[in-house]
Write an enzyme that holds these catalytic residues in place. Structure first.
Site, PDB file in Angstrom:
ATOM      1  N   LEU A 403       0.858  -1.177   0.000  1.00 48.84           N
ATOM      2  CA  LEU A 403       0.000   0.000   0.000  1.00 48.84           C
ATOM      3  C   LEU A 403       0.898   1.232   0.000  1.00 48.84           C
ATOM      4  O   LEU A 403       1.997   1.210   0.569  1.00 48.84           O
ATOM      5  CB  LEU A 403      -0.902   0.029   1.245  1.00 48.84           C
ATOM      6  CG  LEU A 403      -1.968  -1.050   1.385  1.00 48.84           C
ATOM      7  CD1 LEU A 403      -2.698  -0.894   2.723  1.00 48.84           C
ATOM      8  CD2 LEU A 403      -2.974  -0.994   0.233  1.00 48.84           C
ATOM      9  N   ASP A 404       0.438   2.326  -0.627  1.00 41.14           N
ATOM     10  CA  ASP A 404       1.174   3.588  -0.538  1.00 41.14           C
ATOM     11  C   ASP A 404       1.387   3.947   0.927  1.00 41.14           C
ATOM     12  O   ASP A 404       0.552   3.617   1.783  1.00 41.14           O
ATOM     13  CB  ASP A 404       0.387   4.725  -1.202  1.00 41.14           C
ATOM     14  CG  ASP A 404       0.352   4.609  -2.713  1.00 41.14           C
ATOM     15  OD1 ASP A 404       1.173   3.861  -3.262  1.00 41.14           O
ATOM     16  OD2 ASP A 404      -0.499   5.274  -3.319  1.00 41.14           O
ATOM     17  N   MET A 405       2.461   4.635   1.207  1.00 37.59           N
ATOM     18  CA  MET A 405       2.766   5.022   2.581  1.00 37.59           C
ATOM     19  C   MET A 405       1.590   5.746   3.232  1.00 37.59           C
ATOM     20  O   MET A 405       1.265   5.511   4.396  1.00 37.59           O
ATOM     21  CB  MET A 405       4.001   5.927   2.614  1.00 37.59           C
ATOM     22  CG  MET A 405       4.417   6.341   4.015  1.00 37.59           C
ATOM     23  SD  MET A 405       5.846   7.439   4.041  1.00 37.59           S
ATOM     24  CE  MET A 405       5.066   8.977   3.525  1.00 37.59           C
ATOM     25  N   THR A 407      -1.608   5.573   2.561  1.00 39.39           N
ATOM     26  CA  THR A 407      -2.860   4.809   2.587  1.00 39.39           C
ATOM     27  C   THR A 407      -2.870   3.858   3.782  1.00 39.39           C
ATOM     28  O   THR A 407      -1.883   3.176   4.053  1.00 39.39           O
ATOM     29  CB  THR A 407      -3.024   4.001   1.285  1.00 39.39           C
ATOM     30  OG1 THR A 407      -2.944   4.882   0.173  1.00 39.39           O
ATOM     31  CG2 THR A 407      -4.351   3.261   1.261  1.00 39.39           C
ATOM     32  N   HIS A 501      -0.218   4.798  -7.110  1.00 44.08           N
ATOM     33  CA  HIS A 501      -1.075   5.995  -7.010  1.00 44.08           C
ATOM     34  C   HIS A 501      -2.310   5.928  -7.916  1.00 44.08           C
ATOM     35  O   HIS A 501      -2.904   6.955  -8.243  1.00 44.08           O
ATOM     36  CB  HIS A 501      -0.285   7.261  -7.362  1.00 44.08           C
ATOM     37  CG  HIS A 501       0.814   7.569  -6.401  1.00 44.08           C
ATOM     38  ND1 HIS A 501       1.651   8.653  -6.550  1.00 44.08           N
ATOM     39  CD2 HIS A 501       1.250   6.940  -5.284  1.00 44.08           C
ATOM     40  CE1 HIS A 501       2.533   8.673  -5.569  1.00 44.08           C
ATOM     41  NE2 HIS A 501       2.307   7.633  -4.790  1.00 44.08           N
TER      42      HIS A 501
END
Length: 556
Positions: A403-405, A407, A501
């Site tokens: 997961l994105d940092m 999120t 993203h």
């Protein structure tokens, strides 16, 4: 120093305290003084008649739409007076110099400058090359060479076919002669047949030599032209390289200490296109040149967003990394105390990872927002590091997906190699189903939909992503509205692909929902956090093959 460039604030700023440190340009919340300077620049842009440029804000205006990044630098003169400088990135209205804006560090458009003079010499060489390539005599020589080659190939091929046919005829004659059993006559025939074969071979050599001569003769005329063309091209290459190296050497930036470093030195003679043309280097260079002390700065977008990227009118943005970071952090801001670099601060400090489910082969965790999935360049603390410490005997790679940092939400952890391979296979086959919850910063008109916008990384400003139909990877998202609350829209996202993203760009891009996620500091506006949460995941257990559905509610 022209008074029009160092401008006084038009409003009373006496009650506003100066910042303790200068703005860290790659991640910041604008200081109040920067906001006021920005408002005064934006007010000017809304009412000015000094230049014509189509920002895409007026449907009736003609011309190519080009939005622009602008910058403000609040600074202090020797008398201790506060004011500000304005700058634009690149050219504005096809000019480098406009009233009220600081000039470019190096003006390639200067009429009598060395760049234009050398460029004119190169343009003259280009015209000479073009004239030679367009000469009818050269075109005729090329056509004659090509037709001669074709004719030679066809003639030689016909003779080779003739030789093959005659070889068959001689073989038949020899076979018939053997039946007669007249030794003397047979020997005479053999000699005749051998002579015929030799003559045909000699003729083939003569034909080949003749056509080689014809081709060489035609080639010489072409070579005479191409020798002149290649000489000019080599001269052009030398001139271009020399001009480029001189440009890199003379395109030099000042810092607070009065030291200069050239573009070539900063980028090891290989700068990206447009390096040094952004607003921030222009502002700082002018300030140092005129003995102004930088206090704080900000950059914002003005106009319509480009089709490929997400830029919001009037919104603040950090300086770009690939072009500006080496110039600013590597030289121009040396000796200036700046706000702390947030990229060097561990965002996971003091946060715990909740274990939702675990057994001998897998674990399911709830990752907090602002928490790395895997170690970064400067920070090692991450879901991976925490899981490695928690499960030291795990044989699998642990991290199945990321997961994105920024999120929050569900991540699968594989404790064994077998579990990892099984789960990876499910992700590759897209049998794993995920649902994200997001709060969008505005009202979305439709109730549901499908977004298909291919994405690639912005090479000039990583990790930002661009919509790119030529080089982008497929990125598809289903979505539906959950609720509308206080002028914002709560939605579910169902990503079909898993690009970097993806949901953030699909939400904010004008061809997507055109409504950024609340707290998106890359494609929207900063808030207390990114309001995006991996809420539900459905997959098959790697050992039991049992379907598992796990849900963790969003905390926003």
């Amino acid at each position: 120093m022209p008074k029009s460039l160092f401008q006084n604030f038009k409003v009373n700023i006496s009650g506003i305290s100066l910042p303790d440190k200068f703005t860290f340009p790659f991640y910041y919340e604008p200081h109040e003084l920067s906001k006021i300077a920005t408002q005064e620049l934006q007010s000017y842009l809304e009412t000015q008649n000094d230049f014509e440029h189509n920002f895409g804000l007026n449907d009736e205006q003609e011309g190519l739409v080009i939005g622009k990044m602008f910058g403000v630098l609040v600074c202090q003169n020797k008398q201790g007076e506060l004011g500000y400088l304005w700058a634009f990135s690149g050219k504005l209205a096809e000019q480098n110099h406009l009233d009220y804006f600081v000039p470019t560090v190096f003006d390639m458009l200067e009429e009598n400058g060395f760049f234009n003079q050398e460029q004119e010499i190169i343009n003259t060489i280009n015209r000479e090359i073009e004239d030679l390539e367009l000469q009818q005599e050269y075109k005729d020589a090329l056509a004659n060479l090509e037709s001669t080659k074709v004719e030679a190939e066809q003639d030689i091929l016909r003779h080779k076919d003739h030789i093959k046919q005659q070889k068959k005829v001689r073989l038949l004659k020899r076979t018939d002669a053997e039946k007669v059993q007249d030794t003397e006559a047979f020997q005479l025939l053999i000699e005749e047949l051998k002579e015929e074969s030799q003559q045909e071979g000699i003729l083939l050599k003569k034909m080949t030599a003749y056509w080689n001569y014809k081709i060489t003769d035609s080639q010489k005329i072409v070579d005479d032209f191409e020798s002149k063309i290649n000489e000019l091209k080599e001269l052009r290459k030398q001139k271009s390289n020399a001009l480029q190296q001189r440009l890199f050497a003379e395109y030099a930036f000042l810092n607070l200490k009065g030291e200069t470093r050239s573009l070539g030195e900063i980028f090891d003679n290989n700068p990206p296109a447009g390096a040094g043309e952004c607003a921030a280097p222009k502002l700082l260079h002018y300030a140092f040149q005129n003995h102004l002390k930088p206090i704080c700065m900000a950059e914002f977008w003005w106009g319509q967003s480009p089709k490929s990227e997400v830029r919001k009118h009037q919104q603040f943005y950090p300086s770009c990394k690939s072009k500006c970071e080496p110039i600013l952090l590597g030289h121009m801001l040396e000796g200036i105390e700046m706000d702390e670099n947030p990229f060097e601060i561990n965002p996971a400090q003091g946060k715990e990872i909740e274990i939702i489910y675990e057994d001998d082969s897998i674990a399911v965790v709830n990752k907090p927002a602002e928490f790395l999935s895997v170690p970064g360049k400067q920070i090692s603390d991450s879901v991976y590091a925490r899981m490695k410490a928690r499960y030291p005997k795990a044989t699998g790679p642990l991290i199945v997906h990321r997961l994105d940092m920024s999120t929050s939400g569900i991540m699968l952890i594989a404790k064994t190699e077998e579990a990892y391979l099984n789960l990876q296979s499910q992700f590759i086959k897209r049998t794993v189903k995920k649902c994200y919850e997001a709060l969008l910063d505005g009202i979305v008109d439709d109730e549901e939909g499908f977004i298909d916008l291919p994405l690639r990384v912005d090479l000039d400003d990583r990790p930002r992503q661009l919509v790119c139909y030529e080089y982008g990877k497929p990125a598809q998202t289903k979505w539906d509205v959950i609720a509308v609350e206080n002028g914002k829209t709560r939605v579910h996202f169902y990503p079909i692909t898993g690009r970097t993203h993806q949901l953030r760009v699909h939400a904010s891009h004008e061809l997507g929902l055109h409504t950024p996620i609340v707290g998106d500091d890359l494609y929207g506006a900063k808030a207390n956090r990114l309001h995006l949460h991996a809420k539900v995941i459905t997959f098959k257990h790697p050992l039991t093959n049992e379907e598992m559905r796990i849900e963790v509610k969003a905390e926003f």
